[in-house]
Design a protein around this motif. Structure first.
Motif, PDB file in Angstrom:
ATOM      1  N   GLU A 191       1.095  -1.161   0.522  1.00 12.04           N
ATOM      2  CA  GLU A 191       0.288   0.373  -0.375  1.00 12.04           C
ATOM      3  C   GLU A 191       0.632   1.181   0.119  1.00 12.04           C
ATOM      4  OE1 GLU A 191      -4.176  -1.667   2.268  1.00 12.04           O
ATOM      5  OE2 GLU A 191      -2.484  -0.473   3.580  1.00 12.04           O
ATOM      6  N   LEU A 192       1.496   1.125   0.770  1.00 10.51           N
ATOM      7  CA  LEU A 192       2.634   2.351   1.149  1.00 10.51           C
ATOM      8  C   LEU A 192       3.344   2.705  -0.360  1.00 10.51           C
ATOM      9  CD1 LEU A 192       4.473   4.683   3.178  1.00 10.51           C
ATOM     10  CD2 LEU A 192       6.023   2.949   2.616  1.00 10.51           C
ATOM     11  N   ASN A 193       3.434   1.306  -0.867  1.00 10.03           N
ATOM     12  CA  ASN A 193       4.664   1.960  -2.000  1.00 10.03           C
ATOM     13  C   ASN A 193       3.820   2.493  -3.349  1.00 10.03           C
ATOM     14  OD1 ASN A 193       7.040   1.184  -0.378  1.00 10.03           O
ATOM     15  ND2 ASN A 193       7.102  -1.023  -1.580  1.00 10.03           N
ATOM     16  N   GLU A 194       2.985   1.659  -3.417  1.00  7.23           N
ATOM     17  CA  GLU A 194       2.262   1.846  -4.221  1.00  7.23           C
ATOM     18  C   GLU A 194       1.535   3.387  -4.074  1.00  7.23           C
ATOM     19  OE1 GLU A 194      -1.671  -0.855  -4.090  1.00  7.23           O
ATOM     20  OE2 GLU A 194       0.364  -1.741  -4.581  1.00  7.23           O
ATOM     21  N   GLN A 195       1.406   3.866  -2.762  1.00  7.62           N
ATOM     22  CA  GLN A 195       1.704   5.649  -3.197  1.00  7.62           C
ATOM     23  C   GLN A 195       2.553   6.525  -2.894  1.00  7.62           C
ATOM     24  OE1 GLN A 195      -0.118   5.502   0.810  1.00  7.62           O
ATOM     25  NE2 GLN A 195      -2.431   4.196   0.578  1.00  7.62           N
ATOM     26  N   GLY A 196       3.638   5.268  -3.551  1.00  4.42           N
ATOM     27  CA  GLY A 196       4.713   6.729  -3.448  1.00  4.42           C
ATOM     28  C   GLY A 196       5.963   6.356  -2.369  1.00  4.42           C
ATOM     29  N   GLY A 197       5.377   5.448  -1.499  1.00  5.62           N
ATOM     30  CA  GLY A 197       7.029   5.453  -0.737  1.00  5.62           C
ATOM     31  C   GLY A 197       6.234   6.758   0.188  1.00  5.62           C
ATOM     32  N   LEU A 198       7.460   7.047   1.694  1.00  7.15           N
ATOM     33  CA  LEU A 198       7.149   7.712   2.599  1.00  7.15           C
ATOM     34  C   LEU A 198       8.968   7.980   2.527  1.00  7.15           C
ATOM     35  CD1 LEU A 198       6.507   7.777   5.607  1.00  7.15           C
ATOM     36  CD2 LEU A 198       8.471   6.477   6.883  1.00  7.15           C
ATOM     37  N   ASN A 199       8.136   9.788   2.601  1.00 11.55           N
ATOM     38  CA  ASN A 199       9.422  10.717   1.890  1.00 11.55           C
ATOM     39  C   ASN A 199      10.180  10.798   0.904  1.00 11.55           C
ATOM     40  OD1 ASN A 199       8.765  13.156   4.761  1.00 11.55           O
ATOM     41  ND2 ASN A 199       9.221  11.429   5.834  1.00 11.55           N
ATOM     42  N   GLY A 200       9.717  10.347   0.075  1.00 11.38           N
ATOM     43  CA  GLY A 200      10.769   9.858  -1.191  1.00 11.38           C
ATOM     44  C   GLY A 200      10.869   7.801  -0.946  1.00 11.38           C
ATOM     45  N   ARG A 201      10.908   7.543  -0.235  1.00  4.96           N
ATOM     46  CA  ARG A 201      12.288   6.357  -0.065  1.00  4.96           C
ATOM     47  C   ARG A 201      10.650   5.474   0.395  1.00  4.96           C
ATOM     48  NH1 ARG A 201      14.329   9.239   4.753  1.00  4.96           N
ATOM     49  NH2 ARG A 201      16.082   9.625   4.209  1.00  4.96           N
ATOM     50  N   LYS A 202      10.886   3.975  -0.509  1.00  2.65           N
ATOM     51  CA  LYS A 202      10.085   2.547  -1.290  1.00  2.65           C
ATOM     52  C   LYS A 202      10.951   1.917  -0.101  1.00  2.65           C
ATOM     53  CE  LYS A 202       7.800   3.569  -4.559  1.00  2.65           C
ATOM     54  NZ  LYS A 202       8.235   3.067  -6.180  1.00  2.65           N
ATOM     55  N   VAL A 203       9.562   1.137   0.767  1.00  2.00           N
ATOM     56  CA  VAL A 203       9.967   0.067   1.586  1.00  2.00           C
ATOM     57  C   VAL A 203      10.319  -1.447   1.027  1.00  2.00           C
ATOM     58  CG1 VAL A 203       9.078  -1.132   3.606  1.00  2.00           C
ATOM     59  CG2 VAL A 203       8.681   1.687   2.992  1.00  2.00           C
ATOM     60  N   LYS A 204      11.493  -2.068   1.409  1.00  2.00           N
ATOM     61  CA  LYS A 204      11.796  -3.445   1.565  1.00  2.00           C
ATOM     62  C   LYS A 204      11.610  -3.739   2.572  1.00  2.00           C
ATOM     63  CE  LYS A 204      15.618  -5.613  -1.388  1.00  2.00           C
ATOM     64  NZ  LYS A 204      16.506  -5.693  -1.439  1.00  2.00           N
ATOM     65  N   LEU A 205      10.631  -5.018   2.422  1.00  2.00           N
ATOM     66  CA  LEU A 205      10.358  -6.413   3.763  1.00  2.00           C
ATOM     67  C   LEU A 205      11.001  -7.170   2.811  1.00  2.00           C
ATOM     68  CD1 LEU A 205       9.609  -7.180   5.570  1.00  2.00           C
ATOM     69  CD2 LEU A 205       7.539  -7.632   4.952  1.00  2.00           C
ATOM     70  N   LEU A 206      12.512  -7.912   3.989  1.00  2.67           N
ATOM     71  CA  LEU A 206      12.984  -9.575   3.735  1.00  2.67           C
ATOM     72  C   LEU A 206      12.679 -10.002   4.572  1.00  2.67           C
ATOM     73  CD1 LEU A 206      16.721  -8.174   3.260  1.00  2.67           C
ATOM     74  CD2 LEU A 206      15.047  -8.265   1.040  1.00  2.67           C
ATOM     75  N   VAL A 207      11.439 -10.879   4.716  1.00  2.00           N
ATOM     76  CA  VAL A 207      11.485 -12.494   5.585  1.00  2.00           C
ATOM     77  C   VAL A 207      11.914 -13.568   5.752  1.00  2.00           C
ATOM     78  CG1 VAL A 207       9.807 -13.363   6.199  1.00  2.00           C
ATOM     79  CG2 VAL A 207       9.040 -11.418   5.333  1.00  2.00           C
ATOM     80  N   GLU A 208      12.818 -13.651   6.869  1.00  2.00           N
ATOM     81  CA  GLU A 208      13.673 -14.712   7.105  1.00  2.00           C
ATOM     82  C   GLU A 208      12.726 -16.202   7.559  1.00  2.00           C
ATOM     83  OE1 GLU A 208      16.316 -16.067   5.444  1.00  2.00           O
ATOM     84  OE2 GLU A 208      16.487 -14.114   3.895  1.00  2.00           O
ATOM     85  N   ASP A 209      12.886 -17.566   7.517  1.00  2.00           N
ATOM     86  CA  ASP A 209      12.263 -18.504   8.475  1.00  2.00           C
ATOM     87  C   ASP A 209      12.849 -19.421   9.514  1.00  2.00           C
ATOM     88  OD1 ASP A 209      10.958 -20.478   9.167  1.00  2.00           O
ATOM     89  OD2 ASP A 209      10.875 -22.256   7.165  1.00  2.00           O
ATOM     90  N   SER A 210      12.696 -19.259  10.646  1.00  2.00           N
ATOM     91  CA  SER A 210      13.068 -20.007  11.240  1.00  2.00           C
ATOM     92  C   SER A 210      12.518 -20.986  12.152  1.00  2.00           C
ATOM     93  CB  SER A 210      12.624 -18.989  12.672  1.00  2.00           C
ATOM     94  OG  SER A 210      11.396 -18.961  12.893  1.00  2.00           O
ATOM     95  N   GLY A 211      11.838 -21.665  11.421  1.00  2.00           N
ATOM     96  CA  GLY A 211      10.779 -22.941  11.861  1.00  2.00           C
ATOM     97  C   GLY A 211      10.636 -22.916  13.120  1.00  2.00           C
ATOM     98  N   TYR A 212      10.832 -21.486  13.702  1.00  2.00           N
ATOM     99  CA  TYR A 212       9.911 -21.908  15.282  1.00  2.00           C
ATOM    100  C   TYR A 212      10.997 -22.515  16.343  1.00  2.00           C
ATOM    101  CZ  TYR A 212       6.819 -20.733  18.957  1.00  2.00           C
ATOM    102  OH  TYR A 212       6.728 -20.622  20.411  1.00  2.00           O
ATOM    103  N   ASP A 213      12.067 -22.033  15.715  1.00  2.00           N
ATOM    104  CA  ASP A 213      14.002 -22.153  16.355  1.00  2.00           C
ATOM    105  C   ASP A 213      15.382 -21.758  16.481  1.00  2.00           C
ATOM    106  OD1 ASP A 213      16.502 -23.713  17.504  1.00  2.00           O
ATOM    107  OD2 ASP A 213      16.079 -25.633  15.365  1.00  2.00           O
ATOM    108  N   PRO A 214      14.930 -21.271  17.828  1.00  2.00           N
ATOM    109  CA  PRO A 214      15.457 -19.869  18.242  1.00  2.00           C
ATOM    110  C   PRO A 214      16.954 -19.962  17.980  1.00  2.00           C
ATOM    111  CG  PRO A 214      14.560 -21.387  20.193  1.00  2.00           C
ATOM    112  CD  PRO A 214      14.705 -21.543  19.529  1.00  2.00           C
ATOM    113  N   ARG A 215      17.504 -21.141  17.467  1.00  2.00           N
ATOM    114  CA  ARG A 215      18.860 -21.091  16.628  1.00  2.00           C
ATOM    115  C   ARG A 215      18.565 -20.559  15.813  1.00  2.00           C
ATOM    116  NH1 ARG A 215      19.462 -27.643  18.298  1.00  2.00           N
ATOM    117  NH2 ARG A 215      17.761 -27.459  17.697  1.00  2.00           N
ATOM    118  N   ARG A 216      18.120 -21.248  14.658  1.00  2.00           N
ATOM    119  CA  ARG A 216      17.690 -20.708  13.010  1.00  2.00           C
ATOM    120  C   ARG A 216      17.248 -19.534  12.957  1.00  2.00           C
ATOM    121  NH1 ARG A 216      13.572 -24.387   9.439  1.00  2.00           N
ATOM    122  NH2 ARG A 216      14.131 -22.690   8.624  1.00  2.00           N
ATOM    123  N   ALA A 217      16.562 -18.949  14.080  1.00  2.00           N
ATOM    124  CA  ALA A 217      16.254 -17.535  14.940  1.00  2.00           C
ATOM    125  C   ALA A 217      17.652 -16.574  14.436  1.00  2.00           C
ATOM    126  CB  ALA A 217      15.781 -16.584  15.483  1.00  2.00           C
TER     127      ALA A 217
END
Length: 391
Positions: free
Chosen positions: A64-90
């Motif tokens: 929604e934000l990026n389609e509206q042009g971003g925030l103060n000229g900046r787009k947001v990039k979201l990076l998601v990693e998987d932990s498998g619900y394991d603290p060591r992988r987190a």
């Protein structure tokens, strides 16, 4: 280098004391055109259903934000990693996001042990841990300037809800079944503290190990004690398994769980046997046919984008990103960790369409709001049955 994945209270306290002096002055993850955010979800483990929903909710708000042009000229990039619900992988995921991807903030990370394990990775690099998806007190205690939490604690949820429900139901014998870990113990402790306020004690309690699938002995024990209310320190599978076992035994007390049990998966997977269950909550489940038009519109937008119905965990993800954007906007065009903290330290986030309470933050207050309310499963649907409970 071997990474230590478990923090003692002493170690956490040490980190808190170092928080204001040992972090770096320069903020990573912010460029002229982009803000890089990271999140760690369970996408392959026991809470994968939750993790996927949080991720999609976050993606919706970012898009929604990026389609509206971003925030103060900046787009947001979201990076998601998987932990498998394991603290060591987190920890490994956090190392990648912080050291390789150079995220500005960790947003909406799911799981108590998983979050705590990543603090030593985040805090020395001046990375904020923002609105983790867990109601554990460790998300804001001990104080650290890089911690911000939104979730009313499991302890206070039960401390407030159990005595209210006892009075309403006229219960005489309150018992508990809980997961034998910090999550389950927090639910139990909160319930016990709440009972003290009405001069009652927990009549009986029984526990199970994480991953258990058979709850026959636990429910037989509680049934034999003639408990008329059972506090459930359980999440999804254990809530369903415990209640289904009780029904088969002809044991039908009032069941009450924490926000960990407030999910559509309970009635979708458990069926009609789950009706009657109470759970503490804040934001309400976004049903597609919800009477409130703003929720119905939002739910339809989500379904159109992802081809599946949203859940309360979708809302958690959406709201976490939305709150971050509010603070980043308030921080202005010269966004840095310091300017973000300064903005958050005077932030007031108003109630939203999903019914969440107003959240406020200050230089010494890192939990936005600790109020809770209750819903009940009625005809395979969560219905809000109380207002916010007074402390």
């Amino acid at each position: 280098m071997k990474i230590k994945t478990h923090l003692t209270v002493t170690a956490l306290a040490t980190l808190a004391m170092l928080g204001s002096t040992s972090v770096l002055a320069q903020s990573q993850g912010v460029s002229k055109n982009e803000i890089v955010l990271g999140s760690i979800q369970d996408l392959s483990g026991p809470l994968a259903g939750f993790g996927k929903q949080v991720r999609l909710g976050m993606m919706l708000r970012v898009d929604e934000l990026n389609e509206q042009g971003g925030l103060n000229g900046r787009k947001v990039k979201l990076l998601v990693e998987d932990s498998g619900y394991d603290p060591r992988r987190a920890v490994l995921a956090a190392q990648k996001l912080v050291n390789q991807d150079k995220i500005f903030a960790m947003v909406g990370h799911i799981g108590t042990a998983q979050n705590v394990a990543t603090f030593p990775v985040l805090f020395p690099k001046n990375v904020v841990n923002f609105f983790p998806v867990t109601a554990a007190r460790e998300m804001y205690e001990p104080f650290h300037k890089l911690k911000y939490s939104f979730a009313a604690t499991y302890f206070d949820q039960m401390r407030l809800a159990v005595p209210k429900l006892v009075k309403e139901k006229g219960s005489q014998k309150v018992c508990a079944m809980y997961q034998d870990d910090e999550f389950g113990l927090e639910v139990l402790r909160g319930a016990e503290e709440g009972l003290k306020t009405i001069n009652m004690q927990m009549a009986e309690k029984t526990s199970y190990k994480r991953g258990a699938t058979d709850f026959s002995s636990q429910m037989q024990k509680l049934a034999s004690e003639k408990c008329d209310m059972v506090v459930m320190g359980t999440i999804i599978r254990e809530t369903i398994g415990g209640i289904a076992t009780a029904r088969r035994l002809g044991f039908n007390p009032t069941f009450v769980g924490s926000s960990a049990a407030y999910t559509d998966l309970i009635h979708k997977l458990g069926g009609a046997a789950m009706n009657g269950l109470y759970a503490t909550m804040t934001v309400q489940h976004p049903y597609l046919d919800e009477a409130a038009q703003p929720i119905r519109f939002w739910a339809t937008k989500y379904q159109t984008k992802f081809n599946e119905e949203p859940t309360v965990f979708s809302v958690y993800g959406y709201n976490a990103v939305d709150a971050f954007l509010r603070a980043a906007s308030k921080a202005g065009s010269n966004l840095s960790t310091d300017s973000f903290i300064k903005a958050m330290d005077t932030m007031v986030i108003p109630p939203d369409i999903f019914g969440s309470a107003e959240m406020t933050f200050s230089p010494t207050k890192r939990l936005g709001n600790n109020d809770t309310r209750m819903s009940q499963l009625q005809d395979n649907r969560w219905k809000v049955v109380s207002g916010y409970l007074n402390k």
